[in-house]
Design an enzyme around this catalytic site. Sequence first.
Site, mmCIF file in Angstrom:
data_model
loop_
_atom_site.group_PDB
_atom_site.id
_atom_site.type_symbol
_atom_site.label_atom_id
_atom_site.label_comp_id
_atom_site.label_asym_id
_atom_site.label_seq_id
_atom_site.Cartn_x
_atom_site.Cartn_y
_atom_site.Cartn_z
ATOM 1 N N ASP A 95 58.600 26.298 42.571
ATOM 2 C CA ASP A 95 58.589 27.393 41.584
ATOM 3 C C ASP A 95 60.097 27.749 41.418
ATOM 4 O O ASP A 95 60.222 28.464 40.310
ATOM 5 C CB ASP A 95 57.664 28.496 42.256
ATOM 6 N N HIS A 135 65.123 29.700 32.926
ATOM 7 C CA HIS A 135 66.270 30.508 32.217
ATOM 8 C C HIS A 135 67.024 29.683 31.287
ATOM 9 O O HIS A 135 67.530 30.263 30.276
ATOM 10 C CB HIS A 135 67.319 30.656 33.625
ATOM 11 N N TYR A 164 70.486 39.408 29.711
ATOM 12 C CA TYR A 164 70.587 39.431 31.343
ATOM 13 C C TYR A 164 70.778 41.096 31.932
ATOM 14 O O TYR A 164 71.736 40.917 32.681
ATOM 15 C CB TYR A 164 71.201 38.412 32.045
ATOM 16 N N GLU A 167 63.889 37.653 33.923
ATOM 17 C CA GLU A 167 63.535 37.338 34.928
ATOM 18 C C GLU A 167 62.016 37.043 35.235
ATOM 19 O O GLU A 167 61.432 36.077 35.645
ATOM 20 C CB GLU A 167 63.959 38.622 35.941
ATOM 21 N N ASP A 175 53.605 26.084 39.244
ATOM 22 C CA ASP A 175 53.173 26.172 40.695
ATOM 23 C C ASP A 175 51.961 27.252 41.049
ATOM 24 O O ASP A 175 52.214 28.235 41.650
ATOM 25 C CB ASP A 175 54.410 26.419 41.555
ATOM 26 N N ASP A 180 49.490 29.666 44.305
ATOM 27 C CA ASP A 180 49.602 31.043 44.917
ATOM 28 C C ASP A 180 50.240 32.023 43.609
ATOM 29 O O ASP A 180 50.983 31.391 42.757
ATOM 30 C CB ASP A 180 50.274 30.930 45.937
ATOM 31 N N GLU A 227 57.874 31.003 48.222
ATOM 32 C CA GLU A 227 57.442 30.820 49.485
ATOM 33 C C GLU A 227 57.801 29.594 50.267
ATOM 34 O O GLU A 227 57.767 29.706 51.689
ATOM 35 C CB GLU A 227 55.746 30.815 49.283
ATOM 36 N N ASP A 236 72.332 44.839 40.364
ATOM 37 C CA ASP A 236 71.433 43.889 39.852
ATOM 38 C C ASP A 236 71.327 43.844 38.472
ATOM 39 O O ASP A 236 70.072 43.659 37.899
ATOM 40 C CB ASP A 236 70.127 43.614 40.760
ATOM 41 N N HIS A 276 65.749 41.792 38.989
ATOM 42 C CA HIS A 276 65.037 41.115 39.931
ATOM 43 C C HIS A 276 64.108 42.071 40.467
ATOM 44 O O HIS A 276 63.306 41.815 41.161
ATOM 45 C CB HIS A 276 65.775 40.341 40.905
HETATM 46 O O1 LIG Z 1 67.814 32.682 39.028
HETATM 47 C C1 LIG Z 1 67.718 33.708 39.716
HETATM 48 O O2 LIG Z 1 67.235 34.882 38.948
HETATM 49 C C2 LIG Z 1 68.520 34.116 40.948
HETATM 50 C C3 LIG Z 1 70.063 33.716 40.679
HETATM 51 C C4 LIG Z 1 70.761 35.122 40.395
HETATM 52 C C5 LIG Z 1 72.331 34.898 40.087
HETATM 53 C C6 LIG Z 1 72.724 35.149 38.834
HETATM 54 C C7 LIG Z 1 74.113 34.687 38.637
HETATM 55 C C8 LIG Z 1 74.979 34.339 39.686
HETATM 56 C C9 LIG Z 1 74.193 34.163 40.976
HETATM 57 C C10 LIG Z 1 73.124 34.178 41.289
HETATM 58 C C11 LIG Z 1 68.020 33.152 41.962
HETATM 59 C C12 LIG Z 1 66.601 33.591 42.479
HETATM 60 C C13 LIG Z 1 66.563 35.096 42.745
HETATM 61 O O3 LIG Z 1 65.534 35.510 42.286
HETATM 62 N N1 LIG Z 1 67.384 35.563 43.504
HETATM 63 C C14 LIG Z 1 67.238 36.963 43.774
HETATM 64 C C15 LIG Z 1 66.908 37.116 45.219
HETATM 65 C C16 LIG Z 1 67.874 36.730 46.095
HETATM 66 C C17 LIG Z 1 68.112 35.429 46.402
HETATM 67 N N2 LIG Z 1 68.997 35.392 47.325
HETATM 68 C C18 LIG Z 1 69.693 36.723 47.502
HETATM 69 C C19 LIG Z 1 70.669 37.173 48.557
HETATM 70 C C20 LIG Z 1 71.177 38.390 48.352
HETATM 71 C C21 LIG Z 1 70.309 39.460 47.764
HETATM 72 C C22 LIG Z 1 69.378 38.936 46.695
HETATM 73 C C23 LIG Z 1 68.901 37.409 46.704
HETATM 74 C C24 LIG Z 1 68.611 37.481 43.398
HETATM 75 O O4 LIG Z 1 69.654 36.965 43.123
HETATM 76 O O5 LIG Z 1 68.680 38.860 43.399
HETATM 77 C C25 LIG Z 1 65.387 32.834 41.518
HETATM 78 C C26 LIG Z 1 64.439 32.242 42.518
HETATM 79 C C27 LIG Z 1 65.218 32.244 43.927
HETATM 80 C C28 LIG Z 1 66.552 32.657 43.816
HETATM 81 CA CA LIG Z 2 54.626 30.028 44.431
HETATM 82 ZN ZN LIG Z 3 65.988 34.508 37.700
#
Ligand SMILES: O=C(O)[C@H](CCc1ccccc1)CC1(C(=O)N[C@@H](Cc2c[nH]c3ccccc23)C(=O)O)CCCC1
Ligand SMILES: [Ca+2]
Ligand SMILES: [Zn+2]
Length: 303
Positions: A138, A146, A157, A166, A177, A180, A185, A225, A230
């Site tokens: 997933d 993206h 964004y 997002e 996926d 669930d 996960e 953010d 997110h």
């Molecule tokens: O693709 C995305 O939206 C996230 C990547 C965001 C990003 C954007 C630009 C530069 C660096 C990072 C990555 C994911 C994400 O949702 N990240 C969240 C949660 C998170 C992951 N690692 C972290 C570390 C610290 C805080 C929050 C987070 C975020 O970046 O917010 C997607 C699926 C799993 C990781």
């Molecule tokens: Ca999943």
């Molecule tokens: Zn994302």
Amino acid sequence: NILHEATGTGIGTKGDTKTINISAISGGYSLTDTTHTGKIITYDAKTTQTRGNVVTSTSTLFNTTTQRAAVDAHYYADVVYDYYLNTHNRDSYNGKGAAVESVVHFDKNYNNAAWTGQYMIYGDGDGVTFSELSGAKDVIAHELTHAVTETSSNLVYENQPGALNESFSDVFGYFVDPDDWLMGEDIYTPKIAGDALRSLSDPAKYDQPAHMNNYQNLPNTKAGDWGGVHINSGIPNKAAYNTIQKIGKVKAEKIYYRALTQYLTTNSQFVDAKKALVQSATDLYGATEAAAVTEAWNAVGVT
Ligand SMILES: O=C(O)[C@H](CCc1ccccc1)CC1(C(=O)N[C@@H](Cc2c[nH]c3ccccc23)C(=O)O)CCCC1
Ligand SMILES: [Ca+2]
Ligand SMILES: [Zn+2]
């Protein structure tokens, strides 16, 4: 590319054996899948912040510990490529057979993954908050979506368009996926079972709003953010859950794909997404499906 096409065997991050599409090169084989218009190529950054080098092996076996993250990134990229091609007739993320490139072991203990605009990057995690992030189907679907969004609606964004950006990545993560309603996960908190990064069925479980009454007005900064993309994605994620519960995955994924690629634009707000999805439901199916989408969004306070 028939000359170079070969079938390999890899071990993934969970110790599982996977069959992968590889290429014969001088001296061995590489993680270059030439079975589609767009090549799928997987690189190892070796904890740098560069793209690194294509992963190779002297045999068709990719079974070393350091190759595990690459095997999963490579395999799941093929799964997601096939999903968009077979379900939505979209050839690669841009519909024109672009190469799909992934980089694993990006940076040191990097607790994240991303679409950089050129390729996907996957950190190894710190072993507490995350294990190698390419270990989740997933997550790969989220990142590659993206790229689909960027080459179609190109939702900016930040703020509501960013939360939609997002959400569409989480929702297509579910469509790829569907076992669930959870996101991440398989790679989140490896020492704790049963939890996840996000839940589409119950966003509040992981501190996301599930209704407009709880929309979080955060600053459009990195620390905020980008306006909580997110966080506020919980609201459209819940609307998607409501929709899928009412009309099923098969119709919902066609409606979501059509809205994302035909109707949404860079600055679409939540109400525009509702309209785009209602219109897509009407285009593809009819009044019953359109009404289901309307109710799904009314229930999260987007009226
Ligand atoms: O693709 C995305 O939206 C996230 C990547 C965001 C990003 C954007 C630009 C530069 C660096 C990072 C990555 C994911 C994400 O949702 N990240 C969240 C949660 C998170 C992951 N690692 C972290 C570390 C610290 C805080 C929050 C987070 C975020 O970046 O917010 C997607 C699926 C799993 C990781
Ligand atoms: Ca999943
Ligand atoms: Zn994302």
